[in-house]
Design a protein around this motif. Sequence first.
Motif, PDB file in Angstrom:
ATOM      1  N   ALA A  36      -0.187 -32.642  27.261  1.00 58.49           N
ATOM      2  CA  ALA A  36      -0.891 -33.873  27.634  1.00 58.49           C
ATOM      3  C   ALA A  36      -2.217 -33.457  28.273  1.00 58.49           C
ATOM      4  N   THR A  37      -3.312 -34.046  27.774  1.00 60.39           N
ATOM      5  CA  THR A  37      -4.625 -33.678  28.313  1.00 60.39           C
ATOM      6  C   THR A  37      -5.438 -34.901  28.717  1.00 60.39           C
ATOM      7  N   LEU A  38      -6.321 -34.707  29.667  1.00 56.88           N
ATOM      8  CA  LEU A  38      -7.281 -35.748  30.057  1.00 56.88           C
ATOM      9  C   LEU A  38      -8.638 -35.483  29.422  1.00 56.88           C
ATOM     10  N   ARG A  39      -8.743 -34.369  28.674  1.00 56.05           N
ATOM     11  CA  ARG A  39     -10.035 -33.994  28.126  1.00 56.05           C
ATOM     12  C   ARG A  39      -9.989 -33.689  26.632  1.00 56.05           C
ATOM     13  N   MET A  43     -10.963 -30.058  23.045  1.00 50.80           N
ATOM     14  CA  MET A  43      -9.935 -29.437  22.200  1.00 50.80           C
ATOM     15  C   MET A  43     -10.469 -28.372  21.241  1.00 50.80           C
ATOM     16  N   THR A 124       1.805 -21.895  37.293  1.00 47.19           N
ATOM     17  CA  THR A 124       1.467 -23.108  38.042  1.00 47.19           C
ATOM     18  C   THR A 124       1.671 -24.418  37.269  1.00 47.19           C
ATOM     19  N   LYS A 129       4.515 -33.338  35.866  1.00 47.25           N
ATOM     20  CA  LYS A 129       3.260 -33.926  35.395  1.00 47.25           C
ATOM     21  C   LYS A 129       3.139 -33.777  33.887  1.00 47.25           C
ATOM     22  N   GLY A 130       2.620 -34.795  33.243  1.00 40.60           N
ATOM     23  CA  GLY A 130       2.392 -34.707  31.799  1.00 40.60           C
ATOM     24  C   GLY A 130       3.685 -34.402  31.057  1.00 40.60           C
ATOM     25  N   VAL A 134       0.903 -27.389  28.540  1.00 37.83           N
ATOM     26  CA  VAL A 134      -0.510 -27.534  28.891  1.00 37.83           C
ATOM     27  C   VAL A 134      -1.359 -26.775  27.882  1.00 37.83           C
ATOM     28  N   SER A 141     -11.886 -25.292  31.759  1.00 36.42           N
ATOM     29  CA  SER A 141     -10.879 -25.498  32.794  1.00 36.42           C
ATOM     30  C   SER A 141     -10.748 -24.234  33.642  1.00 36.42           C
ATOM     31  N   PRO A 142     -11.168 -24.309  34.909  1.00 36.71           N
ATOM     32  CA  PRO A 142     -11.082 -23.127  35.777  1.00 36.71           C
ATOM     33  C   PRO A 142      -9.658 -22.573  35.895  1.00 36.71           C
ATOM     34  N   LYS A 205     -12.168 -27.236  39.780  1.00 38.19           N
ATOM     35  CA  LYS A 205     -11.758 -28.240  38.801  1.00 38.19           C
ATOM     36  C   LYS A 205     -12.534 -29.541  39.008  1.00 38.19           C
ATOM     37  N   ALA A 208     -16.056 -29.093  37.855  1.00 37.29           N
ATOM     38  CA  ALA A 208     -16.108 -29.007  36.386  1.00 37.29           C
ATOM     39  C   ALA A 208     -15.896 -30.383  35.745  1.00 37.29           C
ATOM     40  N   ARG A 258      -7.277 -36.526  44.221  1.00 35.13           N
ATOM     41  CA  ARG A 258      -8.075 -35.395  43.751  1.00 35.13           C
ATOM     42  C   ARG A 258      -9.073 -34.935  44.794  1.00 35.13           C
TER      43      ARG A 258
HETATM   44  C1  ZZB Z   1      -7.041 -29.593  28.634  1.00 31.96           C
HETATM   45  C2  ZZB Z   1      -8.138 -29.451  29.593  1.00 31.96           C
HETATM   46  C3  ZZB Z   1      -9.413 -28.972  29.373  1.00 31.96           C
HETATM   47  C4  ZZB Z   1      -7.791 -29.926  30.863  1.00 31.96           C
HETATM   48  C5  ZZB Z   1     -10.303 -28.922  30.431  1.00 31.96           C
HETATM   49  C6  ZZB Z   1      -8.646 -29.888  31.948  1.00 31.96           C
HETATM   50  C7  ZZB Z   1      -9.927 -29.380  31.735  1.00 31.96           C
HETATM   51  P1  ZZB Z   1      -5.430 -33.310  36.693  1.00 31.96           P
HETATM   52  O1  ZZB Z   1      -6.795 -32.879  36.408  1.00 31.96           O
HETATM   53  O2  ZZB Z   1      -4.827 -32.551  37.827  1.00 31.96           O
HETATM   54  O3  ZZB Z   1      -5.241 -34.781  36.840  1.00 31.96           O
HETATM   55  N1  ZZB Z   1      -2.181 -30.348  33.017  1.00 31.96           N
HETATM   56  C8  ZZB Z   1      -1.517 -31.277  32.306  1.00 31.96           C
HETATM   57  N2  ZZB Z   1      -0.204 -31.248  32.582  1.00 31.96           N
HETATM   58  C9  ZZB Z   1      -0.042 -30.278  33.515  1.00 31.96           C
HETATM   59  C10 ZZB Z   1       1.089 -29.756  34.201  1.00 31.96           C
HETATM   60  N3  ZZB Z   1       2.327 -30.216  33.970  1.00 31.96           N
HETATM   61  N4  ZZB Z   1       0.892 -28.761  35.100  1.00 31.96           N
HETATM   62  C11 ZZB Z   1      -0.348 -28.275  35.316  1.00 31.96           C
HETATM   63  N5  ZZB Z   1      -1.439 -28.713  34.684  1.00 31.96           N
HETATM   64  C12 ZZB Z   1      -1.298 -29.696  33.793  1.00 31.96           C
HETATM   65  O4  ZZB Z   1      -4.519 -32.914  35.423  1.00 31.96           O
HETATM   66  C13 ZZB Z   1      -4.916 -33.060  34.104  1.00 31.96           C
HETATM   67  C14 ZZB Z   1      -5.146 -31.726  33.491  1.00 31.96           C
HETATM   68  O5  ZZB Z   1      -4.228 -30.760  34.039  1.00 31.96           O
HETATM   69  C15 ZZB Z   1      -4.890 -31.778  32.005  1.00 31.96           C
HETATM   70  O6  ZZB Z   1      -6.130 -31.772  31.257  1.00 31.96           O
HETATM   71  C16 ZZB Z   1      -4.280 -30.413  31.728  1.00 31.96           C
HETATM   72  O7  ZZB Z   1      -5.404 -29.596  31.457  1.00 31.96           O
HETATM   73  C17 ZZB Z   1      -3.610 -30.023  33.009  1.00 31.96           C
HETATM   74  F1  ZZB Z   1     -11.512 -28.451  30.232  1.00 31.96           F
HETATM   75  O8  ZZB Z   1      -6.076 -30.382  29.335  1.00 31.96           O
HETATM   76  B1  ZZB Z   1      -6.358 -30.431  30.784  1.00 31.96           B
HETATM   77  C18 ZZB Z   1     -11.916 -29.418  34.859  1.00 31.96           C
HETATM   78  C19 ZZB Z   1     -10.626 -29.579  34.065  1.00 31.96           C
HETATM   79  N6  ZZB Z   1     -10.894 -29.274  32.703  1.00 31.96           N
END
Ligand code: ZZB
Length: 260
Positions: A36-39, A43, A124, A129-130, A134, A141-142, A205, A208, A258
């Motif tokens: 699950a991603t927010l971004r 991809m 970690t 979550k999600g 990941v 993503s740092p 994070k 970013a 956050r």
């Molecule tokens: C790809 C991606 C690319 C993400 C990026 C972030 C970034 P947040 O930000 O804390 O609300 N994530 C999803 N599920 C989990 C999990 N179970 N445990 C740890 N990390 C998880 O959380 C949303 C982001 O946290 C999601 O979006 C996922 O990583 C990760 F360039 O997906 B992301 C600056 C962040 N950039």
Amino acid sequence: QEYTALKLKVLEWAPKAAEAIKGKIPDGANVFLVPATLRPETMYGQTCCFVGPKLNYGLFKVDDNNYFVITERAARNMAYQGIFAKEGSIEKAADLLGSDIVGTLVNAPLSLHKEGVRVLPMETVLPTKGTGVVTSVPSDSPDDFATVTELAKKADYYGIKKEWAELEIYPIIETPSYGDLCAPFLVKKLKIASPKDTKQLEEAKELAYKEGFYQGIIKVGDFKGEKVETAKPKVRAQLIEAGEAFAYSEPERKVVSRSG
Ligand code: ZZB
């Protein structure tokens, strides 16, 4: 929280995972790891997919020919979102420990690494979550950059092949303040030495996210040259249209916000 759930199709199982699912699903059925991603706009930059090595996952039936690897918690949520053939009920075909999945080769939709990416361990990953899976985008993503750096440094200790953690990190988003490799830039700038530097990673994070969303310009793909703000929903729609992703939401939880 509205996520984009991405379908990473299994191309080749790690031996222990192959053993665990043997005979439990029909021959030729598709299995997907589903982060699950927010971004969704990042991809293009996927270089691996993380699971928590000590976390429990299930192989859940979507329909006769398709299965998802996610946490049971996520499966329960999905069951009420019309994602599985049988509304409200879940069917688990097998149990999988995160560490058993490590090494599996998956196809990551839109990734510039068309040959597929490996499943790698991330200590970690939160089970709460999600989906507990990941997808890793170390350019933006740092957390992901800190983890792949650590994995490549201590590949033997983590039981992986070093080259799995060393796929090229392509620039995908240009930003005025941090250049086109936002995460490596911030990890260096905030002197982050390992994935255990959680406080600095949280700050990185935050920075970013803000810079990427408000100032970022996409450098690759169909929306090249567009602002992240406008490209983000378009990339998401394209993935969903192609059947490579779907909307997944999760009930709001009480968490430390956050901004702290
Ligand atoms: C790809 C991606 C690319 C993400 C990026 C972030 C970034 P947040 O930000 O804390 O609300 N994530 C999803 N599920 C989990 C999990 N179970 N445990 C740890 N990390 C998880 O959380 C949303 C982001 O946290 C999601 O979006 C996922 O990583 C990760 F360039 O997906 B992301 C600056 C962040 N950039």
